[in-house]
Design a protein around this motif. Structure first.
Motif, PDB file in Angstrom:
ATOM      1  N   GLY A 200      50.443  45.016  50.644  1.00 35.41           N
ATOM      2  CA  GLY A 200      48.980  45.063  51.040  1.00 35.41           C
ATOM      3  C   GLY A 200      48.028  44.748  49.796  1.00 35.41           C
ATOM      4  N   GLY A 201      48.700  43.530  48.930  1.00 33.26           N
ATOM      5  CA  GLY A 201      47.794  43.356  47.632  1.00 33.26           C
ATOM      6  C   GLY A 201      48.030  41.880  47.114  1.00 33.26           C
ATOM      7  N   ALA A 202      49.124  41.464  47.201  1.00 31.96           N
ATOM      8  CA  ALA A 202      49.556  40.233  46.497  1.00 31.96           C
ATOM      9  C   ALA A 202      49.696  39.145  47.251  1.00 31.96           C
ATOM     10  CB  ALA A 202      50.993  40.533  45.746  1.00 31.96           C
ATOM     11  N   PRO A 203      48.904  38.096  47.428  1.00 36.46           N
ATOM     12  CA  PRO A 203      49.057  36.826  48.199  1.00 36.46           C
ATOM     13  C   PRO A 203      50.003  35.950  47.665  1.00 36.46           C
ATOM     14  CG  PRO A 203      47.198  36.695  46.666  1.00 36.46           C
ATOM     15  CD  PRO A 203      47.778  38.063  46.593  1.00 36.46           C
ATOM     16  N   GLU A 204      50.663  35.091  48.455  1.00 32.77           N
ATOM     17  CA  GLU A 204      51.515  34.265  48.226  1.00 32.77           C
ATOM     18  C   GLU A 204      50.920  33.109  46.971  1.00 32.77           C
ATOM     19  OE1 GLU A 204      54.129  32.826  51.552  1.00 32.77           O
ATOM     20  OE2 GLU A 204      51.884  32.896  52.256  1.00 32.77           O
ATOM     21  N   GLY A 205      51.740  33.111  45.939  1.00 37.06           N
ATOM     22  CA  GLY A 205      51.174  32.497  44.683  1.00 37.06           C
ATOM     23  C   GLY A 205      50.638  33.189  43.595  1.00 37.06           C
ATOM     24  N   GLY A 206      50.569  34.686  43.739  1.00 34.09           N
ATOM     25  CA  GLY A 206      50.118  35.433  42.778  1.00 34.09           C
ATOM     26  C   GLY A 206      48.619  35.668  43.215  1.00 34.09           C
ATOM     27  N   GLY A 207      47.967  36.695  42.137  1.00 30.82           N
ATOM     28  CA  GLY A 207      46.616  37.017  42.238  1.00 30.82           C
ATOM     29  C   GLY A 207      46.310  38.356  43.187  1.00 30.82           C
ATOM     30  N   HIS A 208      45.035  38.677  43.160  1.00 32.66           N
ATOM     31  CA  HIS A 208      44.775  39.811  43.766  1.00 32.66           C
ATOM     32  C   HIS A 208      44.005  39.450  45.132  1.00 32.66           C
ATOM     33  CE1 HIS A 208      40.817  39.005  41.914  1.00 32.66           C
ATOM     34  NE2 HIS A 208      40.145  39.867  42.912  1.00 32.66           N
ATOM     35  N   VAL A 209      44.159  40.303  46.131  1.00 36.12           N
ATOM     36  CA  VAL A 209      43.802  39.981  47.541  1.00 36.12           C
ATOM     37  C   VAL A 209      42.578  40.889  47.395  1.00 36.12           C
ATOM     38  CG1 VAL A 209      43.837  40.370  49.838  1.00 36.12           C
ATOM     39  CG2 VAL A 209      45.649  39.230  48.654  1.00 36.12           C
ATOM     40  N   GLU A 210      41.336  40.051  47.994  1.00 39.46           N
ATOM     41  CA  GLU A 210      39.995  40.807  48.201  1.00 39.46           C
ATOM     42  C   GLU A 210      39.825  40.817  49.843  1.00 39.46           C
ATOM     43  OE1 GLU A 210      37.608  39.142  44.515  1.00 39.46           O
ATOM     44  OE2 GLU A 210      36.953  38.715  46.345  1.00 39.46           O
ATOM     45  N   LEU A 211      39.476  42.040  50.359  1.00 39.81           N
ATOM     46  CA  LEU A 211      39.197  42.322  51.918  1.00 39.81           C
ATOM     47  C   LEU A 211      38.195  41.552  52.291  1.00 39.81           C
ATOM     48  CD1 LEU A 211      40.182  43.693  54.300  1.00 39.81           C
ATOM     49  CD2 LEU A 211      38.429  45.510  53.615  1.00 39.81           C
ATOM     50  N   VAL A 212      38.507  40.726  53.048  1.00 41.75           N
ATOM     51  CA  VAL A 212      37.660  39.749  53.812  1.00 41.75           C
ATOM     52  C   VAL A 212      36.927  40.331  54.872  1.00 41.75           C
ATOM     53  CG1 VAL A 212      37.337  37.489  54.639  1.00 41.75           C
ATOM     54  CG2 VAL A 212      39.011  37.781  53.105  1.00 41.75           C
ATOM     55  N   ALA A 213      35.439  40.314  54.978  1.00 41.94           N
ATOM     56  CA  ALA A 213      34.707  40.937  56.147  1.00 41.94           C
ATOM     57  C   ALA A 213      35.071  40.050  57.343  1.00 41.94           C
ATOM     58  CB  ALA A 213      33.352  41.099  55.512  1.00 41.94           C
ATOM     59  N   GLY A 214      35.044  40.956  58.505  1.00 39.62           N
ATOM     60  CA  GLY A 214      35.478  40.191  59.732  1.00 39.62           C
ATOM     61  C   GLY A 214      36.773  40.561  60.126  1.00 39.62           C
ATOM     62  N   ALA A 215      37.737  40.876  59.264  1.00 39.96           N
ATOM     63  CA  ALA A 215      38.876  41.372  59.925  1.00 39.96           C
ATOM     64  C   ALA A 215      39.732  40.566  60.784  1.00 39.96           C
ATOM     65  CB  ALA A 215      39.026  42.681  60.046  1.00 39.96           C
ATOM     66  N   ALA A 216      40.221  41.162  61.598  1.00 45.57           N
ATOM     67  CA  ALA A 216      40.993  40.629  62.855  1.00 45.57           C
ATOM     68  C   ALA A 216      40.113  39.655  63.734  1.00 45.57           C
ATOM     69  CB  ALA A 216      41.823  41.550  63.669  1.00 45.57           C
ATOM     70  N   ARG A 217      40.492  38.459  64.163  1.00 43.13           N
ATOM     71  CA  ARG A 217      39.869  37.911  65.083  1.00 43.13           C
ATOM     72  C   ARG A 217      40.268  38.078  66.627  1.00 43.13           C
ATOM     73  NH1 ARG A 217      39.712  31.736  63.414  1.00 43.13           N
ATOM     74  NH2 ARG A 217      42.042  32.071  63.536  1.00 43.13           N
TER      75      ARG A 217
ATOM     76  N   GLY B 221      43.782  44.938  45.035  1.00 41.61           N
ATOM     77  CA  GLY B 221      44.116  44.789  43.587  1.00 41.61           C
ATOM     78  C   GLY B 221      45.249  43.928  43.241  1.00 41.61           C
ATOM     79  N   MET B 222      46.217  44.468  42.478  1.00 33.86           N
ATOM     80  CA  MET B 222      47.185  43.487  42.091  1.00 33.86           C
ATOM     81  C   MET B 222      48.471  44.469  41.778  1.00 33.86           C
ATOM     82  SD  MET B 222      46.575  41.876  38.435  1.00 33.86           S
ATOM     83  CE  MET B 222      45.056  41.236  39.295  1.00 33.86           C
ATOM     84  N   SER B 223      49.744  44.085  41.536  1.00 36.17           N
ATOM     85  CA  SER B 223      50.964  44.818  41.068  1.00 36.17           C
ATOM     86  C   SER B 223      50.679  44.856  39.496  1.00 36.17           C
ATOM     87  CB  SER B 223      52.005  43.912  41.458  1.00 36.17           C
ATOM     88  OG  SER B 223      52.372  42.730  40.864  1.00 36.17           O
ATOM     89  N   SER B 224      51.510  45.707  38.941  1.00 36.89           N
ATOM     90  CA  SER B 224      51.357  45.864  37.415  1.00 36.89           C
ATOM     91  C   SER B 224      51.819  44.513  36.815  1.00 36.89           C
ATOM     92  CB  SER B 224      51.702  47.269  36.895  1.00 36.89           C
ATOM     93  OG  SER B 224      53.289  47.253  37.274  1.00 36.89           O
ATOM     94  N   ALA B 225      52.917  44.007  37.520  1.00 40.43           N
ATOM     95  CA  ALA B 225      53.686  42.758  36.978  1.00 40.43           C
ATOM     96  C   ALA B 225      52.547  41.580  36.825  1.00 40.43           C
ATOM     97  CB  ALA B 225      54.830  42.372  37.884  1.00 40.43           C
TER      98      ALA B 225
END
Length: 568
Positions: free
Chosen positions: A40-57, A355-359
């Motif tokens: 629930g947070g780390a996207p492929e390639g690293g970095g943190h994920v921010e919740l995007v408004a609009g969610a499921a289509r 957020g992000m993992s502590s790694a």
């Protein structure tokens, strides 16, 4: 996605994957290691994920997005084709010197202008309403059909006046082929229900009739000369072309519309609609999802298709869900739901963590201040205290499984993830999910007793891993490194630990003593339990150096790039 260990002057391999090493086979690495991922947070390639408004289509919003994309594609392709046609007509205009060819040149210029304008509008904004896009669709295909009628009208008129019957028939047939292409193009590329496609291509089918009617009305003197293209045989052929075009376009649109609906439904798991993939691990993938009714964002973990046929993998997956769901501590990931689809795909749903993992935290921002390490460790100890009291030993604690998030307005909120290798000490009859003489875990953060394959693990094994994590947070490197997993595991079992202050002199002595006690070779030399470790951390002099205020300041300034709130 997790920090890579480094050695002075040496290039060594990434050791953070979870592996199973079978000593009786003499292998130095797992046959099928599973890689780190943050739920629930780390996207492929690293970095943190921010919740995007609009969610499921919904299927409607997906159709609008697809319509936008397809209109751009069709407009671009047609723009290229008509640009090439324009070049051809300009090159040949002087040689043929016919009114029809001059008209084609002018019509192609008008087509290019129309297509260029539509493309400009479509690229000007990322999103448009469905009604606006439908208007552009009708303008696009309406413009193509009107220009087709103009070219067909002028072509018939010019050839009839010149008495060139062969060209009259040949060009008329080529123009019917172009009309057929427009119909198929619309049916296969433009998303519509079959009724919408039928209306559009049915209107296109009237173009030859309207053109001939206009020609006979304006130029009745040419009726006899255009007889070859108004004969019963020719008209029946034209009728067959448009009938086939209408059928194929309408049937194709209906088929693709049904397929899109099926794909949309396939993205649903119970009441959950997938939004996008945010991570991948050894057992499966993690997607951002949304509850259909509550509209609550969540993380949905899917077990891999190839792992679904492995009874052990499925048992671990189910155990992870059931054991994690038993835990109620706020610093443990919360499980919402669990199930499987009709095709046998297993999944479970947990809270989504921005957020992000502590790694990733250490990898992207460097070693952490000692006060912050204490702040994070105390939360992790609290979560482990509950798990250990329930008879659960994590066995795979590592920076990637300690997630740093924001919950309820509190920053630097720790969440313990991934209980896939959990050991149940209070349930002696629980199924054994690892074979004899095997070792499960992550070599860089594995306790000595875990590394040597001892079966009587207790909660102090997790405390060792937590000490290794703290070591990494403070120094940016794990306590032991090596070029192979086996070398690292041997070091855990045999070699003395280099004190963190050797790599970072500003590490306080009292905090260093807590970490070194966690990393003691013998379990008896470590803290008795997580609560005792938490109390030792609370007694460190730097324990007051970092709290929710400092965490909020850091998150606003570093993570969000915004000035800190006045009350922080």
């Amino acid at each position: 996605m997790s920090a890579k260990p480094k050695a002075d002057g040496d290039e060594i391999i990434e050791l953070t994957p979870t592996v199973e090493i079978a000593f009786h086979r003499g292998t130095a690495g797992g046959d099928d290691p599973t890689f780190d991922f943050a739920l629930g947070g780390a996207p492929e390639g690293g970095g943190h994920v921010e919740l995007v408004a609009g969610a499921a289509r919904t299927i409607g919003t997906e159709t609008t997005s697809l319509l936008h994309s397809r209109l751009r594609t069709v407009s671009f392709v047609m723009l290229v084709i008509f640009s090439m046609t324009l070049v051809w007509s300009i090159v040949n205009e002087a040689a043929f010197d016919t009114g029809a060819l001059r008209l084609i040149t002018g019509v192609n210029i008008a087509r290019i202008a129309l297509l260029g304008g539509i493309l400009g509008v479509l690229w000007s904004r990322p999103h448009f309403s469905n009604r606006f896009l439908r208007g552009l669709e009708y303008a696009l295909f309406g413009g193509l059909i009107v220009s087709w009628m103009a070219v067909r009208y002028q072509s018939i008129l010019s050839n009839a006046r010149d008495g060139v019957m062969v060209d009259l028939v040949l060009e008329a047939q080529l123009q019917m082929f172009a009309l057929f292409v427009y119909m198929i193009l619309h049916g296969l590329f433009i998303p519509h229900r079959w009724t919408g496609t039928a209306r559009v291509v049915g209107t296109m089918a009237l173009a030859p009739v309207v053109t001939l009617a206009a020609l006979k009305l304006v130029h009745p003197e040419l009726v006899e000369r255009i007889a070859p293209i108004t004969s019963e045989r020719t008209l029946s052929t034209d009728l067959l072309i448009v009938a086939v075009g209408v059928f194929l376009a309408t049937y194709g649109a209906a088929m693709f519309d049904r397929m899109r609906a099926q794909v949309h439904e396939a993205k649903k798991f119970g009441q959950y609609q997938l939004v996008r993939k945010i991570g991948a691990g050894g057992m499966g993938e993690v997607h951002l999802a949304e509850h259909a009714l509550l509209k609550r964002p969540c993380a949905l973990k899917l077990i891999r298709t190839d792992a679904a046929g492995d009874p052990t993998a499925l048992a671990r997956f189910e155990r992870e869900v059931q054991t994690t769901a038993r835990l109620t501590h706020p610093n443990t990931i919360e499980i919402f739901d669990y199930g499987h689809t009709d095709d046998g795909t297993f999944y479970y749903v947990m809270e989504f963590l921005p957020g992000m993992s502590s790694a990733e935290l250490v990898e992207q921002h460097g070693p952490l201040p000692p006060g912050r390490v204490v702040y994070l460790l105390r939360q992790a100890c609290s979560a482990l205290a509950e798990a250990h009291a329930e008879g659960l030993i994590h066995r795979d604690l590592k920076p990637a499984n300690v997630y740093i998030s924001e919950r309820g307005g509190l920053c630097d909120f720790v969440k313990i993830l991934d209980f896939g290798l959990v050991k149940l000490t209070h349930e002696p009859d629980a199924a054994q999910l690892t074979a004899d003489m095997t070792v499960s875990g992550t070599p860089l953060y594995m306790s000595p007793e875990q590394a040597t394959g001892e079966r009587g693990l207790d909660p102090r094994s997790d405390l060792y891993a937590l000490g290794a994590i703290a070591y990494t947070w403070l120094t940016g490197r794990p306590p032991f490194e090596g070029s192979t997993p086996v070398q690292v595991m041997i070091a855990h079992a045999r070699d003395p630990v280099t004190p963190p202050s050797t790599h970072r002199p500003e590490v306080p002595q009292d905090l260093e003593q807590v970490i070194l006690r966690c990393l003691a070779k013998a379990p008896a030399d470590r803290f008795a339990d997580a609560s005792e470790m938490e109390q030792a951390l609370a007694s460190c002099a730097v324990a007051a150096d970092w709290d929710h205020r400092q965490a909020a300041l850091w998150w606003h300034e570093v993570m969000l790039g915004q000035p800190a709130p006045a009350d922080a």
